[in-house]
Motif scaffolding. Structure first.
Motif, PDB file in Angstrom:
ATOM      1  N   ALA A 237      32.929  35.496  29.036  1.00 10.56           N
ATOM      2  CA  ALA A 237      34.360  35.806  29.063  1.00 10.56           C
ATOM      3  C   ALA A 237      34.736  36.501  30.370  1.00 10.56           C
ATOM      4  N   ALA A 238      33.881  37.402  30.849  1.00  3.14           N
ATOM      5  CA  ALA A 238      34.136  38.079  32.118  1.00  3.14           C
ATOM      6  C   ALA A 238      34.123  37.083  33.278  1.00  3.14           C
ATOM      7  N   GLU A 239      33.238  36.113  33.215  1.00  5.75           N
ATOM      8  CA  GLU A 239      33.194  35.067  34.246  1.00  5.75           C
ATOM      9  C   GLU A 239      34.487  34.263  34.255  1.00  5.75           C
ATOM     10  N   ALA A 240      34.969  33.906  33.062  1.00  7.50           N
ATOM     11  CA  ALA A 240      36.214  33.134  32.965  1.00  7.50           C
ATOM     12  C   ALA A 240      37.413  33.941  33.461  1.00  7.50           C
ATOM     13  N   ALA A 241      37.330  35.266  33.365  1.00  5.45           N
ATOM     14  CA  ALA A 241      38.423  36.130  33.810  1.00  5.45           C
ATOM     15  C   ALA A 241      38.421  36.354  35.311  1.00  5.45           C
ATOM     16  N   SER A 242      37.385  35.918  35.999  1.00  4.66           N
ATOM     17  CA  SER A 242      37.250  36.190  37.430  1.00  4.66           C
ATOM     18  C   SER A 242      38.221  35.348  38.248  1.00  4.66           C
ATOM     19  N   SER A 243      38.367  35.711  39.498  1.00  6.87           N
ATOM     20  CA  SER A 243      39.226  34.960  40.408  1.00  6.87           C
ATOM     21  C   SER A 243      38.532  33.677  40.854  1.00  6.87           C
ATOM     22  N   LEU A 244      39.316  32.761  41.409  1.00  8.17           N
ATOM     23  CA  LEU A 244      38.810  31.429  41.725  1.00  8.17           C
ATOM     24  C   LEU A 244      37.783  31.419  42.847  1.00  8.17           C
ATOM     25  N   ASP A 245      37.657  32.511  43.591  1.00  5.89           N
ATOM     26  CA  ASP A 245      36.678  32.540  44.674  1.00  5.89           C
ATOM     27  C   ASP A 245      35.291  32.941  44.199  1.00  5.89           C
ATOM     28  N   ARG A 246      35.136  33.239  42.909  1.00 10.13           N
ATOM     29  CA  ARG A 246      33.843  33.655  42.371  1.00 10.13           C
ATOM     30  C   ARG A 246      33.111  32.459  41.780  1.00 10.13           C
ATOM     31  N   VAL A 247      31.812  32.367  42.050  1.00 12.21           N
ATOM     32  CA  VAL A 247      30.992  31.271  41.520  1.00 12.21           C
ATOM     33  C   VAL A 247      30.494  31.655  40.132  1.00 12.21           C
ATOM     34  N   VAL A 248      30.747  30.793  39.155  1.00 12.83           N
ATOM     35  CA  VAL A 248      30.369  31.051  37.765  1.00 12.83           C
ATOM     36  C   VAL A 248      29.752  29.793  37.175  1.00 12.83           C
ATOM     37  N   PRO A 249      28.992  29.907  36.073  1.00 14.48           N
ATOM     38  CA  PRO A 249      28.432  28.718  35.428  1.00 14.48           C
ATOM     39  C   PRO A 249      29.520  27.717  35.042  1.00 14.48           C
ATOM     40  N   LEU A 250      29.142  26.460  34.902  1.00  8.43           N
ATOM     41  CA  LEU A 250      30.117  25.393  34.737  1.00  8.43           C
ATOM     42  C   LEU A 250      30.983  25.543  33.502  1.00  8.43           C
ATOM     43  N   VAL A 251      30.441  26.058  32.401  1.00  7.83           N
ATOM     44  CA  VAL A 251      31.275  26.212  31.210  1.00  7.83           C
ATOM     45  C   VAL A 251      32.310  27.298  31.436  1.00  7.83           C
ATOM     46  N   SER A 252      31.949  28.370  32.134  1.00  2.30           N
ATOM     47  CA  SER A 252      32.918  29.422  32.458  1.00  2.30           C
ATOM     48  C   SER A 252      33.923  28.922  33.485  1.00  2.30           C
ATOM     49  N   LEU A 253      33.467  28.038  34.374  1.00  2.00           N
ATOM     50  CA  LEU A 253      34.363  27.414  35.348  1.00  2.00           C
ATOM     51  C   LEU A 253      35.462  26.634  34.622  1.00  2.00           C
ATOM     52  N   ALA A 254      35.074  25.899  33.591  1.00  4.17           N
ATOM     53  CA  ALA A 254      36.042  25.125  32.816  1.00  4.17           C
ATOM     54  C   ALA A 254      37.022  26.039  32.093  1.00  4.17           C
ATOM     55  N   HIS A 255      36.501  27.075  31.455  1.00  4.96           N
ATOM     56  CA  HIS A 255      37.374  27.995  30.729  1.00  4.96           C
ATOM     57  C   HIS A 255      38.313  28.729  31.676  1.00  4.96           C
ATOM     58  N   ARG A 256      37.820  29.077  32.859  1.00  4.15           N
ATOM     59  CA  ARG A 256      38.682  29.741  33.839  1.00  4.15           C
ATOM     60  C   ARG A 256      39.834  28.829  34.253  1.00  4.15           C
ATOM     61  N   ARG A 257      39.545  27.550  34.454  1.00  2.00           N
ATOM     62  CA  ARG A 257      40.593  26.610  34.828  1.00  2.00           C
ATOM     63  C   ARG A 257      41.587  26.382  33.693  1.00  2.00           C
ATOM     64  N   PHE A 258      41.126  26.438  32.463  1.00  2.00           N
ATOM     65  CA  PHE A 258      42.067  26.312  31.347  1.00  2.00           C
ATOM     66  C   PHE A 258      43.028  27.493  31.353  1.00  2.00           C
ATOM     67  N   ARG A 259      42.510  28.650  31.718  1.00  2.00           N
ATOM     68  CA  ARG A 259      43.383  29.829  31.816  1.00  2.00           C
ATOM     69  C   ARG A 259      44.375  29.685  32.971  1.00  2.00           C
ATOM     70  N   THR A 260      43.875  29.362  34.173  1.00  2.00           N
ATOM     71  CA  THR A 260      44.758  29.365  35.337  1.00  2.00           C
ATOM     72  C   THR A 260      45.791  28.245  35.304  1.00  2.00           C
ATOM     73  N   GLU A 261      45.431  27.081  34.745  1.00  2.00           N
ATOM     74  CA  GLU A 261      46.327  25.926  34.784  1.00  2.00           C
ATOM     75  C   GLU A 261      47.121  25.729  33.497  1.00  2.00           C
ATOM     76  N   PHE A 262      46.697  26.339  32.406  1.00  2.00           N
ATOM     77  CA  PHE A 262      47.341  26.117  31.119  1.00  2.00           C
ATOM     78  C   PHE A 262      47.878  27.431  30.553  1.00  2.00           C
ATOM     79  N   ILE A 263      46.987  28.340  30.200  1.00  2.00           N
ATOM     80  CA  ILE A 263      47.389  29.566  29.513  1.00  2.00           C
ATOM     81  C   ILE A 263      48.282  30.446  30.384  1.00  2.00           C
ATOM     82  N   ASP A 264      47.891  30.673  31.628  1.00  2.00           N
ATOM     83  CA  ASP A 264      48.686  31.550  32.497  1.00  2.00           C
ATOM     84  C   ASP A 264      50.105  31.032  32.674  1.00  2.00           C
TER      85      ASP A 264
END
Length: 361
Positions: A237-264
């Motif tokens: 969850a902390a990885e998904a909450a990170s900014s786009l310049d941070r490298v995170v595992p692929l599943v967290s990458l997907a969840h982060r993008r769902f936040r930035t492009e959908f939820i936010d």
């Protein structure tokens, strides 16, 4: 993507595509063209259960893994120079002020991993945007759409995470080891700098950094004395909450993008001004009881208010939807102090979902 419905499942896994003359591992374009049908099937393929992605045939699965491995190793053996832009980033030294996820020293294998990582990130962003475009305009049905949509998206992302785990092990892990992950040395130093002393030993410094990371993970549900599985869940969850310049595992990458492009996007409140000083609207005056003026809400905030206040839903369904939405927001990295998360978390703590039918608990 699912639009809140559950289509009929395909009876057979996606087969291995016909082999062409080109070697999929020779460059990123060829590799992506070879694996893209599998990713599309996992993210978009029909399924009766939104929490499970449809499968691909074992041979296709194995070939994707092999070609990904060969792509990494072939690039590392190549004598091609680094791209000019990355050479400039490498010369600029470490940090995190740029828009890209990494900076510092590179080799060709690392660059090829970065290329593939960024391609996957772009892919998730496109899917999340498409999902948002399909969202209903009626706030009362928004949550009914969002939850199965996210469950289907997340299930596909978890399957892709397993399929492309080589990327996690040989690019993401290295990037994190080189201080390019969700929590960086500079983040820790800024918060605990006052406690550092020139007399501190290496072990004392490491302990302070560990303590800072633990404090951050507690915000995402980690409990030191709780079950061991709370740690990876909190870190994801902390990885998904990170900014786009941070490298995170692929599943967290997907969840982060769902936040930035959908939820936010759904959380953004309407602006009170019309874009200029002349068009600026005056805020309503406070009410006679001292309460502050009403503040415009984003679509998701309005939908949550309707969900919790409506009398049209059965209590069991309302509790289920509230709990699943709270889990979604936590998973994609919406911070615990956001007003919508606070409202949902408070409701769920006071009205936990009913146990499934037939459960003995």
């Amino acid at each position: 993507m699912s639009k809140g419905k559950q289509p009929q499942s395909s009876s057979l896994p996606l087969p291995n595509p016909a082999a062409g003359s080109a070697n999929p591992a020779q460059n990123l374009s060829s590799l992506w063209g070879f694996m893209r049908p599998a990713l599309d099937h996992m993210m978009h393929g029909p399924t009766n259960d939104n929490t499970k992605a449809p499968a691909i045939q074992v041979d296709y699965y194995s070939r994707i893994h092999s070609h990904t491995y060969n792509y990494f190793t072939a690039q590392s053996e190549s004598s091609n120079p680094l791209p000019l832009g990355l050479m400039g980033a490498a010369g600029a030294g470490g940090g995190g002020g740029g828009s890209g996820p990494v900076s510092g020293s590179f080799d060709q294998e690392f660059v090829s991993g970065l290329d593939l990582y960024e391609q996957i990130d772009k892919y998730y962003a496109e899917i999340a945007k498409e999902s948002l475009l399909g969202a209903p305009q009626d706030d009362s049905t928004l949550i009914h759409y969002l939850i199965p949509c996210f469950n289907r998206y997340s299930a596909g992302a978890q399957s892709i995470n397993r399929l492309l785990n080589y990327v996690n092990r040989h690019f993401v892990k290295r990037a994190v080891d080189e201080d390019k992950g969700w929590l960086r040395l500079t983040d820790v130093y800024e918060s605990v700098a006052k406690t550092f002393s020139f007399s501190d030993t290496r072990d004392q410094v490491a302990q302070k950094m560990k303590d800072k990371k633990t404090d951050e993970l507690r915000k995402w549900g980690y409990k030191v004395d709780a079950a061991a599985e709370t740690l990876p869940k909190a870190e994801a969850a902390a990885e998904a909450a990170s900014s786009l310049d941070r490298v995170v595992p692929l599943v967290s990458l997907a969840h982060r993008r769902f936040r930035t492009e959908f939820i936010d996007t759904l959380l953004i409140a309407p602006r009170l001004n019309g874009g200029g000083k002349k068009a600026k609207k005056k805020l309503p005056k406070p009410s006679s009881n001292g309460a502050g003026p009403p503040v415009p809400k984003g679509r998701l905030a309005r939908a949550v208010s309707q969900l919790l206040d409506t009398e049209e839903l059965e209590e069991k369904e309302r509790r289920r939807l509230a709990a699943e939405l709270a889990r979604c927001l936590w998973t994609v990295g919406v911070k615990h102090d956001h007003v919508v998360r606070k409202k949902l978390d408070k409701y769920v703590s006071q009205h936990p979902p009913f146990p499934p039918e037939g459960s003995t608990t």
